[in-house]
Enzyme design. Structure first.
Site, PDB file in Angstrom:
ATOM      1  CB  THR A  47      26.644  10.036 -76.185  1.00  0.00           C
ATOM      2  OG1 THR A  47      26.527  10.673 -78.135  1.00  0.00           O
ATOM      3  CG2 THR A  47      26.284  10.621 -75.391  1.00  0.00           C
ATOM      4  CD  GLU A  96      23.347  10.118 -72.848  1.00  0.00           C
ATOM      5  OE1 GLU A  96      24.393   9.244 -72.194  1.00  0.00           O
ATOM      6  OE2 GLU A  96      23.108   9.660 -74.157  1.00  0.00           O
TER       7      GLU A  96
END
Ligand code: ADP
Length: 548
Positions: free
Chosen positions: A185, A331
């Site tokens: 991320t 995610e």
């Protein structure tokens, strides 16, 4: 009693084998870093992926090892997608827009063995090479003629490496829960965290990508993949396209409006996908080329940040193209919701359809969604109540790589997305805000996203961000920060007058600031933390009134 069906593992290699067999001639088109347009097809990509897999074996990489890429969207990057995962290694796609210190952090965290790098990013790696402890060597993704002089140690040329290998290989078969790829991320706060996908999650997600009510891609489509292969698997499109044999078009590093337009036109693109900022660049080009026509473009997938109403409208008005507003997260592989119309919307006037399309879409099969209050109680799906958006499902993470962040699911496996949203009775989800970005004014919440979407509807506004600024009476009030279009003229008063009839009265920003540019994250989102820092001490005119 167990069923008696075959437990064939869901492996990524099966996708490329399928497209090579059933859609072997379907084109894969790339604008290369070296310059020219390159054409190949699924049959060749499968063959070359096998050569590459054989090469990786000779390099001594072991099952489960991480192999990284630092590269734009191209056929070579696609070959790496299949060769690395197909062998049972883990493809770590590095986002080159991360800060250099984040890149060396994630390479060391992932313990990458080899890095495959596009010409553009060789200098970046040269600056970091002494810090990359686990890396045994580098492969520059080009041919001998374009090999640069470089100080990188143990460096090889991609085409030479492949040229020395046979394309004979039977993809190995292993457990479908084996890790296949790794994507960090962007870490706007703290270090980036690794999301580790599996073959099973990836293949299931590919079915999701192809479903008629999601992206609905099929063998008749030509897909321009603007979303980077280094960002959440390019939203799963490279895998989904192989599953259905769709043509793929890769833009390389040329993301400017002219280059993107030419690919859309010349490659008969029917579907394209990217974040809103890319479309803003395309629109800038179109503003100067009013006669530009695209006869085939039918669907535009917009996600990563909210698709403004004006953007959806423009794709419709200028090209008759339908926006599919999508929401997801790294995610989540990344797809969570997709905005298509239901049969009951189809006969409605476009204005009414727009109201549906500005929402982020309906949950797709495979993703459970719910909204809860801060005590974890589920909120009604009435389109009004907003709360924390939670998700779960087979392509949603169960924990970050190396257990960073510890236990991230609740006891029932729900993952808190950090987004605040509403869900309506038809199942459409609308993001109000990131929970960190929502503006808290006098105990009520103001959606920065809604305000931004309205502001960019003004013809002189290129980009807009809204942040909460401390206020003595209301706790926080919205400040609108605007980048004007080239040659665009608009004043504070004009903008406020434009917004007033479009939003609730108490949502009207207390002030407007014009800037030359707005800060963005490595994935093209507005970097609100930086803006809030910059305007932390900003004195709103209304603050002094309140203090008097
Ligand atoms: P990063 O790596 O920058 O976190 P992600 O793509 O994983 O990139 O970011 C996911 C977040 O992006 C979501 O939680 C949400 O806040 C935002 N986002 C994604 N799609 C949309 C959308 N269509 N509208 C509004 N926000 C979105």
């Amino acid at each position: 009693m167990r069923g008696l069906m075959q437990e064939t593992p869901l492996l990524i290699s099966s996708l490329i084998e399928y497209s090579a067999t059933y859609h072997g001639d379907t084109e894969i088109v790339s604008r290369t870093i070296e310059g020219p347009i390159h054409r190949t097809n699924y049959r060749e990509v499968n063959r070359r992926s096998k050569r590459l897999a054989n090469a990786l074996t000779t390099l001594g990489v072991q099952f489960g090892d991480r192999v990284a890429t630092l590269a734009w969207n191209s056929y070579r990057h696609l070959e790496l997608y299949y060769a690395v995962s197909g062998l049972g290694l883990v493809l770590h796609t590095i986002n080159p827009r991360l800060f250099p210190e984040q890149i060396d952090y994630i390479v060391n965290h992932a313990e990458d063995r080899y890095i495959f790098v596009d010409l553009t990013f060789v200098p970046l790696l040269e600056g970091l090479k002494d810090k990359l402890k686990s890396v045994k060597g580098f492969v520059v993704m080009t041919d001998e003629a374009h090999m640069p002089k470089t100080s990188l140690p143990n460096v090889q040329c991609y085409e030479t490496l492949l040229g020395a290998q046979s394309d004979q290989l039977t993809w190995p078969v292993f457990d479908e829960n084996t890790a296949s790829s790794l994507c960090y991320t962007s870490g706007t706060t703290g270090n980036p965290k690794g999301v580790l996908y599996s073959h099973r999650s990836t293949v299931l997600h590919s079915f999701g990508v192809c479903m008629a009510d999601t992206f609905g891609i099929n063998s008749g489509d030509s897909i321009l993949v603007i979303v980077p292969l280094f960002h959440a698997n390019a939203w799963g499109i490279p895998y989904g396209a192989a599953m259905c044999g769709a043509k793929l078009v890769f833009p390389g590093m040329a993301m400017d409006g002219k280059s993107v337009f030419e690919l859309l036109r010349d490659e008969g693109v029917t579907v394209t996908a990217g974040v809103p900022t890319v479309w803003l660049m395309l629109f800038q080009y179109l503003d100067q080329h009013k006669d530009a026509k695209l006869s085939k473009l039918a669907r535009v997938v917009i996600g990563g940040s909210a698709a403004p109403r004006a953007m959806i409208q423009r794709f419709h008005d200028q090209f008759g193209a339908r926006t599919m507003h999508a929401w997801g997260m790294t995610e989540m592989s990344p797809i969570g919701t997709i905005g298509n119309l239901l049969p009951k919307h189809l006969d409605r006037p476009f204005d009414e359809q727009l109201e549906v399309q500005v929402k982020q879409g309906r949950g797709v099969y495979g993703v459970d969604l719910k909204i809860t209050d801060d005590e974890g109680r589920e909120l009604p799906r009435d389109g009004k109540a907003f709360g924390n958006l939670l998700v779960r499902g087979p392509w949603i993470t169960s924990g970050y790589f190396r257990n960073d962040g510890g236990q991230i699911l609740d006891p029932d496996n729900w993952f808190d997305t950090g987004d605040v949203a509403t869900l309506d009775p038809d199942g459409y989800m609308q993001i109000t805000d990131r929970s960190k970005d929502v503006i808290k004014s006098g105990g009520e919440w103001i959606s920065s996203i809604d305000l931004e979407n309205e502001a960019v509807g003004h013809p002189a506004v290129q980009e807009a961000a809204v942040i909460g600024v401390p206020h003595p009476k209301w706790q926080e009030r919205p400040l609108l920060v605007v980048v004007k279009k080239k040659g665009g003229e608009v004043s504070r008063a004009d903008l406020l007058a434009y917004l007033a009839p479009r939003i609730a009265k108490w949502w009207l920003p207390d002030d407007v600031v014009f800037v030359d540019e707005l800060p963005h994250t490595a994935t093209g989102k507005l970097l609100k933390t930086k803006l809030r820092e910059r305007f932390r001490d900003y004195k709103l005119p209304s603050a002094s009134d309140a203090a008097e």
